[in-house]
Write a protein that holds these residues in place. Structure first.
Motif, PDB file in Angstrom:
ATOM      1  N   ASP A  34      63.553  61.025  56.945  1.00  0.00           N
ATOM      2  CA  ASP A  34      62.256  60.899  57.621  1.00  0.00           C
ATOM      3  C   ASP A  34      61.164  60.560  56.613  1.00  0.00           C
ATOM      4  OD1 ASP A  34      63.227  61.501  60.195  1.00  0.00           O
ATOM      5  OD2 ASP A  34      63.178  63.644  59.759  1.00  0.00           O
ATOM      6  N   HIS A  35      61.207  61.215  55.466  1.00  0.00           N
ATOM      7  CA  HIS A  35      60.190  60.997  54.436  1.00  0.00           C
ATOM      8  C   HIS A  35      60.418  59.673  53.705  1.00  0.00           C
ATOM      9  CE1 HIS A  35      58.820  65.118  55.054  1.00  0.00           C
ATOM     10  NE2 HIS A  35      60.085  65.492  54.993  1.00  0.00           N
ATOM     11  N   ILE A  36      61.701  59.327  53.473  1.00  0.00           N
ATOM     12  CA  ILE A  36      61.999  58.056  52.805  1.00  0.00           C
ATOM     13  C   ILE A  36      61.473  56.883  53.625  1.00  0.00           C
ATOM     14  CG2 ILE A  36      63.870  56.502  52.113  1.00  0.00           C
ATOM     15  CD1 ILE A  36      65.485  58.920  51.305  1.00  0.00           C
ATOM     16  N   THR A  37      61.669  56.943  54.924  1.00  0.00           N
ATOM     17  CA  THR A  37      61.192  55.870  55.799  1.00  0.00           C
ATOM     18  C   THR A  37      59.673  55.754  55.748  1.00  0.00           C
ATOM     19  OG1 THR A  37      63.082  56.183  57.283  1.00  0.00           O
ATOM     20  CG2 THR A  37      61.177  55.025  58.172  1.00  0.00           C
ATOM     21  N   PHE A  93      69.719  65.354  55.674  1.00  0.00           N
ATOM     22  CA  PHE A  93      69.329  64.338  56.647  1.00  0.00           C
ATOM     23  C   PHE A  93      67.817  64.367  56.898  1.00  0.00           C
ATOM     24  CE2 PHE A  93      73.857  64.750  58.079  1.00  0.00           C
ATOM     25  CZ  PHE A  93      74.217  63.455  57.768  1.00  0.00           C
ATOM     26  N   ASN A  94      67.173  65.494  56.636  1.00  0.00           N
ATOM     27  CA  ASN A  94      65.719  65.575  56.816  1.00  0.00           C
ATOM     28  C   ASN A  94      64.977  64.664  55.836  1.00  0.00           C
ATOM     29  OD1 ASN A  94      65.890  67.507  58.869  1.00  0.00           O
ATOM     30  ND2 ASN A  94      65.992  69.191  57.408  1.00  0.00           N
ATOM     31  N   VAL A  95      65.624  64.346  54.709  1.00  0.00           N
ATOM     32  CA  VAL A  95      64.970  63.525  53.685  1.00  0.00           C
ATOM     33  C   VAL A  95      64.676  62.129  54.208  1.00  0.00           C
ATOM     34  CG1 VAL A  95      65.311  62.457  51.408  1.00  0.00           C
ATOM     35  CG2 VAL A  95      65.967  64.831  51.788  1.00  0.00           C
ATOM     36  N   ALA A 151      74.244  59.482  52.420  1.00  0.00           N
ATOM     37  CA  ALA A 151      75.651  59.911  52.407  1.00  0.00           C
ATOM     38  C   ALA A 151      76.211  59.963  50.991  1.00  0.00           C
ATOM     39  CB  ALA A 151      76.485  58.964  53.270  1.00  0.00           C
ATOM     40  N   GLU A 152      75.909  58.955  50.185  1.00  0.00           N
ATOM     41  CA  GLU A 152      76.509  58.856  48.853  1.00  0.00           C
ATOM     42  C   GLU A 152      76.046  59.976  47.934  1.00  0.00           C
ATOM     43  OE1 GLU A 152      77.076  55.614  45.207  1.00  0.00           O
ATOM     44  OE2 GLU A 152      75.996  55.070  47.032  1.00  0.00           O
ATOM     45  N   TYR A 153      74.774  60.364  48.039  1.00  0.00           N
ATOM     46  CA  TYR A 153      74.233  61.387  47.146  1.00  0.00           C
ATOM     47  C   TYR A 153      74.091  62.746  47.826  1.00  0.00           C
ATOM     48  CZ  TYR A 153      73.353  57.607  43.899  1.00  0.00           C
ATOM     49  OH  TYR A 153      73.516  56.543  43.033  1.00  0.00           O
ATOM     50  N   THR A 196      72.165  60.227  61.081  1.00  0.00           N
ATOM     51  CA  THR A 196      73.413  60.963  61.282  1.00  0.00           C
ATOM     52  C   THR A 196      74.409  60.150  62.096  1.00  0.00           C
ATOM     53  OG1 THR A 196      72.189  63.053  61.246  1.00  0.00           O
ATOM     54  CG2 THR A 196      74.410  63.100  62.146  1.00  0.00           C
ATOM     55  N   MET A 197      73.937  59.512  63.151  1.00  0.00           N
ATOM     56  CA  MET A 197      74.810  58.718  64.007  1.00  0.00           C
ATOM     57  C   MET A 197      75.366  57.499  63.256  1.00  0.00           C
ATOM     58  SD  MET A 197      75.043  60.314  66.866  1.00  0.00           S
ATOM     59  CE  MET A 197      74.961  61.806  65.844  1.00  0.00           C
ATOM     60  N   ILE A 198      74.533  56.879  62.428  1.00  0.00           N
ATOM     61  CA  ILE A 198      74.986  55.718  61.655  1.00  0.00           C
ATOM     62  C   ILE A 198      76.086  56.117  60.685  1.00  0.00           C
ATOM     63  CG2 ILE A 198      74.298  54.069  59.872  1.00  0.00           C
ATOM     64  CD1 ILE A 198      71.620  53.791  61.262  1.00  0.00           C
ATOM     65  N   ILE A 199      75.884  57.246  60.000  1.00  0.00           N
ATOM     66  CA  ILE A 199      76.876  57.699  59.022  1.00  0.00           C
ATOM     67  C   ILE A 199      78.185  58.071  59.710  1.00  0.00           C
ATOM     68  CG2 ILE A 199      77.430  59.534  57.378  1.00  0.00           C
ATOM     69  CD1 ILE A 199      74.488  59.557  56.574  1.00  0.00           C
ATOM     70  N   GLN A 200      78.102  58.817  60.801  1.00  0.00           N
ATOM     71  CA  GLN A 200      79.306  59.318  61.457  1.00  0.00           C
ATOM     72  C   GLN A 200      80.063  58.231  62.221  1.00  0.00           C
ATOM     73  OE1 GLN A 200      78.006  62.584  63.904  1.00  0.00           O
ATOM     74  NE2 GLN A 200      77.945  64.030  62.202  1.00  0.00           N
ATOM     75  N   ASN A 201      79.336  57.311  62.861  1.00  0.00           N
ATOM     76  CA  ASN A 201      79.973  56.372  63.790  1.00  0.00           C
ATOM     77  C   ASN A 201      80.078  54.938  63.269  1.00  0.00           C
ATOM     78  OD1 ASN A 201      80.127  58.451  65.777  1.00  0.00           O
ATOM     79  ND2 ASN A 201      77.972  58.106  66.264  1.00  0.00           N
TER      80      ASN A 201
END
Length: 235
Positions: free
Chosen positions: A37-40, A33-35, A27-29, A64-69
């Motif tokens: 998957d690779h970061i994990t 959201f596809n990124v 969110a900050e940068y 997405t759900m964590i950021i929005q909710n």
């Protein structure tokens, strides 16, 4: 809060915090959201001896759900506390996004901990009913109300020089002045500089502008021409 809701399992709490930090990074940068998957996956490979990395289960949908909710509500509440009963300056601008929707971007500036802070207050869709000065002010007032900001606490105002924004009769500026007669308003300096540049360019011969455009096109598209220019520069 996490210990109360998740119990005293520290490893589980650390895993939840890791998911939150990863989502906050996206969110900050303003990352795709596809990124995530690779970061994990990369964290699991890079930190094989870490139980926290092993427990990470964060994909684009969950992120997405964590950021929005979750994170959005926390950050919004923090901002509300920071601007509570404070004087703010408002910056407005209209733009059209990729889906051809007209949006009103609302940005505020305020002082917190002796530092000037800039925060986006909201993006409001401008439909047919909100294209007027009264409609735009209604969208602004809606955002101010959502963050518990009284119109009288808006002491500064900046927007482009369009009449609907800065006009002397019917404009957002005049509606704000009705709430605070001591409002300080300024036209957007970037927009002003652009108008100055356009007026200055109009005084130049048209052939000069065409020459500059042609030079850019020729050397951008033609490899041989670029090589000739490079050779000419060296000699």
């Amino acid at each position: 809060m996490l210990k109360h809701n998740l119990g005293k399992d520290q490893e589980h709490i650390d895993g939840v915090c890791a998911n939150l930090r990863s989502a906050l990074l996206v969110a900050e940068y303003n990352l795709s959201f596809n990124v995530i998957d690779h970061i994990t996956k990369i964290n699991k490979v890079n930190f094989k001896d870490s139980k926290v990395a092993e427990s990470l289960q964060l994909g684009r949908t969950k992120c997405t759900m964590i950021i929005q909710n979750v994170l959005a509500d926390v950050i919004t509440n923090q901002l509300k506390q920071q601007i509570k009963d404070k004087k703010v300056s408002v910056l407005l601008d209209e733009a059209t996004d990729a889906s051809n929707k007209k949006l009103l971007c609302i940005v505020i500036k305020f002082i917190h901990d002796n530092e000037i802070k800039t925060q986006v207050l909201g993006l409001k869709e401008v439909d047919c009913d909100h294209g007027t000065a009264k409609g735009l002010y209604a969208l602004l007032k809606q955002s101010l109300t959502e963050f518990n900001i009284e119109a009288k606490n808006v002491v500064g105002y900046c927007a482009d020089n369009a009449s609907v924004m800065m006009g002397s009769k019917e404009s957002v500026k005049q509606y704000l002045l009705n709430s605070n007669s001591h409002l300080i308003s300024n036209g957007c300096i970037c927009h002003t500089i652009h108008l100055v540049a356009v007026s200055a360019a109009a005084c130049l011969p048209e052939r000069l502008e065409n020459l500059l455009q042609n030079i850019s096109s020729i050397f951008h598209e033609a490899l041989n021409a670029s090589q000739y220019l490079k050779h000419f520069k060296n000699t």
